[in-house]
Design an enzyme around this catalytic site. Structure first.
Site, PDB file in Angstrom:
ATOM      1  N   ASN A   1      58.527-150.609  53.864  1.00 36.26           N
ATOM      2  CA  ASN A   1      57.317-149.953  53.362  1.00 36.26           C
ATOM      3  C   ASN A   1      57.450-148.442  53.562  1.00 36.26           C
ATOM      4  O   ASN A   1      58.448-147.961  54.091  1.00 36.26           O
ATOM      5  CB  ASN A   1      56.074-150.531  54.055  1.00 36.26           C
TER       6      ASN A   1
ATOM      7  N   LYS B   1      76.529-160.359  49.249  1.00 36.64           N
ATOM      8  CA  LYS B   1      75.688-159.594  48.338  1.00 36.64           C
ATOM      9  C   LYS B   1      75.250-160.487  47.168  1.00 36.64           C
ATOM     10  O   LYS B   1      76.074-161.237  46.619  1.00 36.64           O
ATOM     11  CB  LYS B   1      76.488-158.391  47.811  1.00 36.64           C
TER      12      LYS B   1
ATOM     13  N   LYS C   1      39.778-157.518  61.315  1.00 36.22           N
ATOM     14  CA  LYS C   1      41.037-157.554  62.095  1.00 36.22           C
ATOM     15  C   LYS C   1      40.761-157.361  63.580  1.00 36.22           C
ATOM     16  O   LYS C   1      41.389-157.988  64.424  1.00 36.22           O
ATOM     17  CB  LYS C   1      41.993-156.446  61.623  1.00 36.22           C
TER      18      LYS C   1
ATOM     19  N   PHE D   1      46.055-150.873  64.241  1.00 35.87           N
ATOM     20  CA  PHE D   1      45.851-149.971  63.113  1.00 35.87           C
ATOM     21  C   PHE D   1      45.563-150.794  61.866  1.00 35.87           C
ATOM     22  O   PHE D   1      46.075-151.905  61.731  1.00 35.87           O
ATOM     23  CB  PHE D   1      47.106-149.113  62.873  1.00 35.87           C
TER      24      PHE D   1
ATOM     25  N   ASP E   1      54.575-158.338  56.841  1.00 36.51           N
ATOM     26  CA  ASP E   1      53.904-159.625  57.056  1.00 36.51           C
ATOM     27  C   ASP E   1      54.780-160.788  56.605  1.00 36.51           C
ATOM     28  O   ASP E   1      54.560-161.927  56.992  1.00 36.51           O
ATOM     29  CB  ASP E   1      52.583-159.652  56.278  1.00 36.51           C
TER      30      ASP E   1
ATOM     31  N   LYS F   1      41.972-160.342  65.988  1.00 38.96           N
ATOM     32  CA  LYS F   1      43.104-160.094  66.892  1.00 38.96           C
ATOM     33  C   LYS F   1      42.655-159.731  68.314  1.00 38.96           C
ATOM     34  O   LYS F   1      43.461-159.298  69.128  1.00 38.96           O
ATOM     35  CB  LYS F   1      44.006-159.008  66.299  1.00 38.96           C
TER      36      LYS F   1
END
Ligand code: CTP
Length: 410
Positions: free
Chosen positions: A209, A288, A337, A323, A278, A341
């Protein structure tokens, strides 16, 4: 970070004396009031004019200079200093300070200083490694001097070894650590995660990301400057490792889970700023993957959710902060969240808001706890880190107080 601080910069006779100009400039850029004291030998390498131009202050070179602003200038200079640093320090100045010799402006002033003292030796390797210099360094440490070890490399004399003037940025970080911020997190153990994870598809490709790691690194650095004992578990980023922080580099979500969970029981505060994948490819090809004319589907499986695990296994008194990076319904999603959590705080941002996206040096965060929501304005990531640490330190204090009331032990 050094606004309102007075720093004495001692420069002694070493070829690295010219590099002290960069240090003086870096200190001025941090808004310190810098007063340079040079030895006679230092003036063979660089002129007082250089430092006077950079700092805007008279360079002190002569104990008996009648033009000095104060009658007993070496005592006055020592009294007003918040910190003194000798960079570079020659073998001669180290020997003089170790044995209390005071025969020029630099040695007399240093003997009168009661502020934090730093010294950065720079000389030929054999001079530095000579038992006399090593013994003097030990004595200086016993007297409370913090020694910034010289770097290893090619020296001006042509030899290679230990004795090089350290990077100016490292000396600056030593100075900032001593005086920039109040040490309100002394004795607090903080683990921060930062950056992206990478999940391999085959030996040449991976899923990741846009996280740059800047927010997590800023938190780790500010916590360190406030005196905390900091561990940084970091994905692959292009940022340099922050000094005085134990940095553990990881690649994938599984590795992050292992490195964090094995260290989590001893932490007082855990801040999970990493952007963890995730999902990862259910199987990683050894070879490959080659293209064909068909569409390609890759089966993804869920990764370990480290934050969920930490919330489910939270040790008593520990503070857990997650975060939430969102593109819509930021508060609602972040609050969900927080509950799911079992967090004490969640730090939410909307990447679509200007100044809160990936890779920038600013952020716009909202801190959400089970009882309140605090929205902060656009600020630098280091300022945001400071606000977040203030909030987490307050939660830790409340928990310790409540724990003490319950058990009567803390
Ligand atoms: N996190 C984690 N392990 C994961 C995924 C996320 O520890 N496998 C942590 C992140 O470091 C961050 C927080 O969880 O502190 C983000 O919460 P999460 O619910 O996973 O948010 P997203 O990954 O954005 O997922 P969602 O699609 O549910 O919004």
């Amino acid at each position: 970070m050094l606004k309102g601080k007075t720093i004495l910069l001692g420069v002694s006779g070493s070829i690295a004396a010219y590099k002290a100009a960069d240090l003086a400039s870096a200190l001025v850029k941090q808004h310190a009031d810098v007063h340079v004291i040079m030895t006679a030998n230092a003036m063979q390498f660089i002129t007082p004019m250089t430092f006077e131009t950079l700092t805007g202050n008279k360079c002190l070179t002569d104990t008996f200079d009648r033009g000095c602003p104060s009658e007993v200038e070496h005592i006055a200079a020592a009294s007003r200093a918040d910190l003194a640093v000798i960079a570079p320090a020659s073998a001669n100045i180290m020997a003089k300070l170790a044995h209390g010799l005071a025969d020029d402006m630099l040695s007399t002033t240093m003997l009168a200083c009661t502020c934090p003292l730093l010294i950065a030796p720079a000389m030929n390797t054999r001079m530095y490694e000579h038992p006399a210099t090593q013994k003097n360094q030990e004595i200086l440490e016993q007297y409370g001097w913090e020694v910034i070890e010289p770097a290893v490399g090619r020296l001006a004399c042509g030899d290679t070894g230990r004795g090089k003037f350290p990077e100016v940025s490292l000396i600056l970080e030593h100075i900032l650590r001593r005086i920039a911020l109040p040490h309100d997190l002394e004795g607090v153990k903080i683990l921060v995660t930062a950056g992206p994870t990478r999940e391999d598809i085959d030996p040449v490709r991976f899923i990741t990301n846009h996280s740059s790691g800047k927010m997590g690194y800023a938190i780790a650095r500010i916590a360190m400057l406030r005196g905390a004992e900091v561990t940084l578990v970091s994905g692959q980023v292009s940022l340099g490792e922050p000094p005085f922080v134990e940095t553990v580099k990881i690649t994938g979500a599984r590795e992050l889970f292992e490195q964090v969970t094995k260290r989590s029981p001893e932490q007082d505060i855990i801040i999970k700023a990493a952007a963890v994948a995730d999902y990862r490819p259910a199987s990683v090809s050894d070879e490959k993957l080659h293209k064909s004319d068909e569409d390609l589907s890759i089966v993804l499986e869920r990764t370990e959710d480290t934050l969920q695990y930490l919330g489910d296994h939270k040790k008593e008194g520990q503070v857990l902060c997650g975060f939430a990076m969102e593109t819509s319904q930021m508060e609602e999603r972040a609050r969900a969240k927080l509950a799911r959590k079992h967090l004490d705080l969640i730090c939410a941002n909307n990447v679509k808001v200007e100044g809160a996206g990936f890779g920038v040096d600013t952020n716009v965060i909202t801190m959400i706890s089970p009882t309140d929501t605090q929205k902060l304005d656009l600020m630098t990531k280091e300022e945001a880190a400071g606000c977040l640490l203030d909030r987490l330190a307050a939660i830790l204090r409340e928990k310790r107080l409540a724990g003490g009331n319950e058990t009567g032990s803390r």
